[in-house]
Design an enzyme around this catalytic site. Structure first.
Site, PDB file in Angstrom:
ATOM      1  N   HIS A 138     -19.635   5.808 -14.219  1.00 19.55           N
ATOM      2  CA  HIS A 138     -19.444   7.172 -13.258  1.00 19.55           C
ATOM      3  C   HIS A 138     -18.759   8.368 -14.462  1.00 19.55           C
ATOM      4  CE1 HIS A 138     -19.431   5.659  -9.027  1.00 19.55           C
ATOM      5  NE2 HIS A 138     -19.292   3.882  -9.033  1.00 19.55           N
ATOM      6  N   HIS A 248     -25.852  -0.656  -4.409  1.00 19.78           N
ATOM      7  CA  HIS A 248     -24.689  -0.571  -3.847  1.00 19.78           C
ATOM      8  C   HIS A 248     -25.590  -0.388  -1.929  1.00 19.78           C
ATOM      9  CE1 HIS A 248     -20.779   1.463  -3.390  1.00 19.78           C
ATOM     10  NE2 HIS A 248     -20.920   1.069  -1.719  1.00 19.78           N
ATOM     11  N   HIS A 274     -20.940  -5.062  -7.782  1.00 18.75           N
ATOM     12  CA  HIS A 274     -19.680  -5.136  -6.571  1.00 18.75           C
ATOM     13  C   HIS A 274     -20.564  -6.146  -5.724  1.00 18.75           C
ATOM     14  CE1 HIS A 274     -20.111  -1.769  -5.298  1.00 18.75           C
ATOM     15  NE2 HIS A 274     -20.452  -0.840  -5.747  1.00 18.75           N
ATOM     16  N   HIS A 322     -14.431   7.671  -2.013  1.00 15.31           N
ATOM     17  CA  HIS A 322     -15.154   7.874  -1.788  1.00 15.31           C
ATOM     18  C   HIS A 322     -14.890   9.095  -0.550  1.00 15.31           C
ATOM     19  CE1 HIS A 322     -18.414   4.707  -2.556  1.00 15.31           C
ATOM     20  NE2 HIS A 322     -16.985   3.753  -3.219  1.00 15.31           N
ATOM     21  N   ASP A 362     -16.937   0.273 -13.114  1.00 14.24           N
ATOM     22  CA  ASP A 362     -17.329   1.114 -12.595  1.00 14.24           C
ATOM     23  C   ASP A 362     -15.990   2.480 -12.449  1.00 14.24           C
ATOM     24  OD1 ASP A 362     -18.119   2.376  -9.934  1.00 14.24           O
ATOM     25  OD2 ASP A 362     -16.934   0.717  -8.181  1.00 14.24           O
TER      26      ASP A 362
END
Length: 570
Positions: A138, A248, A274, A322, A362
């Site tokens: 990211h 994802h 993941h 999130h 991540d």
């Protein structure tokens, strides 16, 4: 005249040779040197009274006539291609030769010519690896890049635009405007970088636009809606343009269950992020896809390895990353559905079996960008302690396990994303993106990081000191990380469509571009080096127990890890 010296004296002078063993950091992993390319008695070494001097180990050959730019002497290579001792010659930012360096006028068996134009890096007693590749980034802040470089990573792939909320949660750079601006920023960073565009669309045109704008991969993320229609469309576009798709999946199972997602794949190659599920994906059984031949499964490092602290830290991380609220019961339930000790424990074992193929970070979104390499070796160590010797091992060493684990952050992400022609292993012709380690600090603190054959980062002492080593000793950018050397030493990975359309000139960037290739039907799980197992995986929906080919996969959480506090007192 010839003289005999003890193995200990030889290792002290030139580093370990065939049959010698080396412990990796403070782990229980021990490697054994499989081969030494040197000619005993003709080793080259730099320094006062040493061999690389005019008329001795240094020839009169110019660069134009074949002398290398740089020689790394007597390095112990740990790579998927083997664990061996060799000299490494670098030219034009790539690996020119592996074998025996020296002066062919005075020494036998020389295939790496040392000349007056050759720089020397002392690899005696050191370990040399390929630079690491983190394929789950990211791009939340540019400071990640320096952090990653200093840890031994030389390639990053992912998406984002900075600390926008879409980027905080998802690894994609949406739209041609943002892709262009991000690529223009890359001229400032000593790092190979590739961008993933947003793959969540049910019609092809927006995705094609992003690929032509420079995306070298597409990312499907549940926060943008990973529906079967979006999956099917994205994979179809990727097949047409030869870029990888990362996914994802749908944690809440709103648009379907894992079986529906698998059906939407239609047997096409995909990189599953993941895959255990704590980072997101069909609850509780997304881990099933790790057994499919068309799925390349990866882990992110916060679940690596399973420890007594893993579960507790994940809930808070997930709420932040999130955009969830602890005051909303549905958000809390969403978070708790993703964090399962049973599947995290199984993930450890599936890595050791070679069923999980890649480890990534991540970064800042439930992962630590500077810990990909550390977490990989901590997992390997935990598995050796808990599961013992792998059946594939042939000697009294951990060579096979070490090759299996180093593949997870070097060659396998490179194959998955179509750049293994250039990076991912120490082979002639590939980029000289290399990391030198002291064995006692292996995997934890690199001694030197080369990018395109130029030293880009290293620990360095007080610049005003009379020698390089006085405190404060810390990691600092080197000359390869400044000025136009950045663009000359690193590359941006893009799609072939973008490269052939003159994207570099359109954006006015200096950094070179390379196109990804062979990311689709030509690869799959079987292309993953030492990590191609495809067991049949089942998950009990009530207990979350995981079985592979009928065998229960479970292990205890670690209470103590190597490569941890012992190395980070200061």
């Amino acid at each position: 005249m010839p003289a005999k010296i003890s193995r200990a004296a030889y290792a002290d002078m030139y580093g370990p040779t065939t049959g010698d063993k080396v412990r990796l950091a403070d782990t229980e992993l021990f490697i054994e040197v499989e081969k030494d390319f040197t000619t005993y008695g003709e080793e080259v070494k730099f320094g006062g009274g040493k061999v690389i001097r005019d008329g001795m180990g240094q020839s009169q050959v110019s660069r134009a006539d074949g002398a290398v730019d740089t020689v790394i002497t007597n390095a112990l290579v740990i790579d998927v291609t083997g664990i061996y001792k060799a000299d490494i010659g670098l030219r034009d930012g790539r690996i020119a030769a592996i074998g025996k360096a020296g002066n062919p006028d005075t020494q036998p068996g020389v295939n790496i010519i040392v000349g007056p134009g050759t720089e020397a890096i002392a690899g005696e007693g050191k370990i040399l690896t390929a630079g690491g590749f983190d394929a789950h980034i990211h791009f939340i802040c540019p400071q990640q890049i320096e952090e990653a470089l200093m840890s031994g990573l030389t390639t990053m792939l992912g998406g984002g635009t900075g600390p926008a909320h879409g980027t905080l949660a998802t690894t994609c750079t949406p739209g041609s405007f943002h892709i262009g601006r991000m690529i223009q920023s890359f001229d400032a960073f000593p790092m190979n970088i590739g961008l993933a565009g947003k793959g969540n669309a049910s019609l092809p045109a927006p995705l094609i636009e992003m690929i032509k704008a420079g995306a070298c991969a597409m990312k499907l993320h549940e926060d943008w809606g990973t529906t079967p229609a979006a999956i099917d469309n994205c994979l179809a576009v990727a097949d047409d343009h030869d870029v990888q798709v990362m996914i994802h999946t749908d944690t809440l199972n709103e648009s379907g269950f894992v079986e529906n997602t698998i059906a939407a794949f239609k047997g096409r190659t995909i990189h599953a992020f993941h895959t255990e599920g704590a980072g997101g994906g069909h609850a509780p059984d997304i881990i099933k896809v790790a057994g499919l031949p068309n799925v390349i499964p990866s882990s992110t490092n916060p679940t690596r390895p399973y420890t007594v602290n893993t579960i507790a830290e994940h809930l808070d991380m997930l709420m932040v990353c999130h955009h969830l609220s602890p005051s909303i019961p549905e958000d809390v339930a969403f978070a708790e559905s993703r964090i399962r000790k049973e599947t995290i424990a199984a993930e450890d074992i599936l890595h050791d079996l070679g069923a999980f193929s890649i480890i990534s970070s991540d970064s800042q979104a439930m992962g630590r960008v500077g810990e990909v390499i550390i977490r990989t070796w901590q997992t390997a160590d935990k598995m050796k302690r808990q599961r013992g010797k792998l059946p594939e091992e042939t000697g009294d060493n951990d060579n096979f396990r070490v090759k299996r684990y180093i593949a997870k952050y070097t060659i396998n992400p490179a194959i998955a994303h179509g750049v293994s022609k250039h990076i991912g292993s120490i082979e002639v012709g590939k980029r000289a993106d290399l990391v030198l380690w002291n064995p006692a600090f292996f995997g934890v603190k690199p001694e030197m990081i080369l990018l395109g054959g130029t030293i880009a980062a290293a620990p360095m002492g007080d610049p005003n000191a009379s020698i390089p080593t006085p405190q404060p000793m810390h990691y600092r950018p080197m000359f390869g990380a400044y000025g136009k050397a950045i663009a000359a030493s690193s590359v941006t990975f893009v799609s072939e469509a973008a490269l052939s359309d003159g994207l570099q000139q359109k954006l006015g960037v200096e950094k070179g571009m390379l196109a990804v290739e062979n990311t689709r039907s030509g690869i799959g799980k079987k292309a993953m080096v030492f990590n191609d197992a495809t067991p049949h995986i089942e998950v009990d929906p009530e207990t979350y127990e995981v079985r592979a080919d009928g065998e229960l996969l479970t292990c205890e959480p670690a209470t103590v890890l190597p490569m941890a506090q012992r190395y980070f007192l200061f």
